[in-house]
Write an enzyme that holds these catalytic residues in place. Structure first.
Site, PDB file in Angstrom:
ATOM      1  N   VAL A  30     -44.292  82.286  -5.104  1.00 48.74           N
ATOM      2  CA  VAL A  30     -44.270  82.941  -6.165  1.00 48.74           C
ATOM      3  C   VAL A  30     -43.695  82.864  -7.481  1.00 48.74           C
ATOM      4  O   VAL A  30     -43.817  83.283  -8.656  1.00 48.74           O
ATOM      5  CB  VAL A  30     -43.855  84.690  -5.827  1.00 48.74           C
TER       6      VAL A  30
ATOM      7  N   ASN B 108     -44.171  80.704   1.002  1.00 47.48           N
ATOM      8  CA  ASN B 108     -44.448  79.177   0.648  1.00 47.48           C
ATOM      9  C   ASN B 108     -43.688  78.438   1.840  1.00 47.48           C
ATOM     10  O   ASN B 108     -43.859  77.576   1.902  1.00 47.48           O
ATOM     11  CB  ASN B 108     -43.359  78.985  -0.474  1.00 47.48           C
TER      12      ASN B 108
ATOM     13  N   TYR C 272     -27.412  84.027  -4.591  1.00 46.19           N
ATOM     14  CA  TYR C 272     -27.924  84.981  -3.952  1.00 46.19           C
ATOM     15  C   TYR C 272     -27.777  86.485  -4.608  1.00 46.19           C
ATOM     16  O   TYR C 272     -28.556  87.030  -4.907  1.00 46.19           O
ATOM     17  CB  TYR C 272     -27.668  85.281  -2.430  1.00 46.19           C
TER      18      TYR C 272
END
Length: 329
Positions: free
Chosen positions: A59, A34, A147
């Site tokens: 995605v 992206n 993360y």
């Protein structure tokens, strides 16, 4: 027919090197990104090739690829502190929704899927070195949690698809990797130090410099990933270089490599920044017959030569690393 592989995060540092490797091995490569953190210049040399195609797609929203797929490699995710502190929601979504979408695609295509996990699974480890059977020491609500937890969930849902649906899955836990095509000012240690050296700035070390890292050259990392994908092993595997160095000593190495005379300055350590990082690669040696070949001296020389080719505009571009509100107290 040549085998066909989908690589997400393909315009990123590691994803682009994987595209190169699979093209070299004779695969047809479907690249997807992206471009939030990726850059098309990393893969533009592949565009003229008939066996390469690129899709600009997120995605986390949906994934559709027409035709057969043999393999999927999911490498779409911000990977530097600058990125996941700036776009925390997108980081969580690509690790959860994005992974779910790609596992569904793998199931529909009857494809084997390899998920890119990370040494951040181990958090600020209480065990050293870190082996795959260590569960980690992670702050779920800290700034790095977006993360860390995205990757931990990613591993969980991948193993659920493996056990429940019988999907062929692979999980690689990637330790600090470096080489050409890293973003110069993305906040990670190597590009940060080299960028400061090239600009004649002081080298900034967060903490007292005694924390450690283990750096793996990108070619070695790609080789380990490639072998894992083609193996029969479905549990997580560490891929990294076990040669450990303190950040303070590494800063001195960079100054010597670049031939500069910067001072090393110290700032407060960000919250939850790991104090130790060293992979136990016993499993990779046994299962994959893999271990790193490129020395840090050689890899750093190649990487520095790459950074020296960047334009002044790229060199001067700053990506502000504001950790002031995330300092360890």
């Amino acid at each position: 027919m040549k085998k066909r592989v989908l690589i997400t995060g393909a315009a990123g540092f590691l994803g682009s090197h994987l595209c190169d490797r699979f093209i070299k091995e004779g695969y047809r490569v479907v690249a997807m990104d992206n471009l939030i953190t990726g850059d098309l210049k990393n893969i533009e040399h592949l565009f003229p090739l008939e066996q390469f195609e690129f899709y600009h797609n997120d995605v986390s929203n949906y994934v559709h690829v027409a035709g057969e797929l043999d393999y999927i490699l999911h490498f779409a995710s911000p990977a530097s502190p600058i990125d996941y502190l700036k776009i925390p929601i997108q980081t969580l979504k690509v690790g959860s929704l994005g992974t779910h979408n790609l596992l569904g695609l793998a199931k529909a295509k009857n494809a084997r899927i390899l998920i890119a996990s990370t040494s951040e699974i181990y958090g600020d480890p209480l065990v050293h070195p870190q082996s795959e059977d260590y569960y980690g020491n992670v702050n779920t609500i800290g700034p790095r949690g977006v993360y860390d937890e995205a990757k931990r969930f990613q591993e969980s849902i991948t193993m659920a698809y493996h056990r429940f649906h019988g999907l062929e899955t692979r999980i690689v836990r990637i330790f600090n990797t470096y080489g050409p095509r890293m973003r110069l000012n993305d906040g990670r240690v190597i590009p940060a130090f080299m960028g400061q050296a090239l600009r004649g700035e002081d080298i900034t070390v967060f903490g007292d410099g005694k924390q450690t890292r283990s750096f793996c050259y990108v070619d070695d990392q790609v080789e380990g990933i490639y072998r894992l994908l083609l193996s029969d092993y479905s549990d997580p595997v560490n891929i990294g270089n076990p040669h450990e160095i303190t950040i303070g000593d590494f800063a001195k190495e960079i100054i010597e490599l670049t031939g500069t005379d910067q001072r090393v300055v110290y700032k407060e350590l960000p919250q939850d920044d790991p104090l130790k990082r060293k992979p136990d690669i016993t499993l990779a040696k046994e299962i994959l017959d893999w271990e790193p070949k490129v020395t840090r001296e050689e890899g750093m020389r190649i990487t520095f030569e790459y950074f020296k080719t960047l334009s002044k505009e790229e060199l001067d571009k700053r990506e502000h690393k504001d950790f002031t509100k995330h300092i360890r107290r």
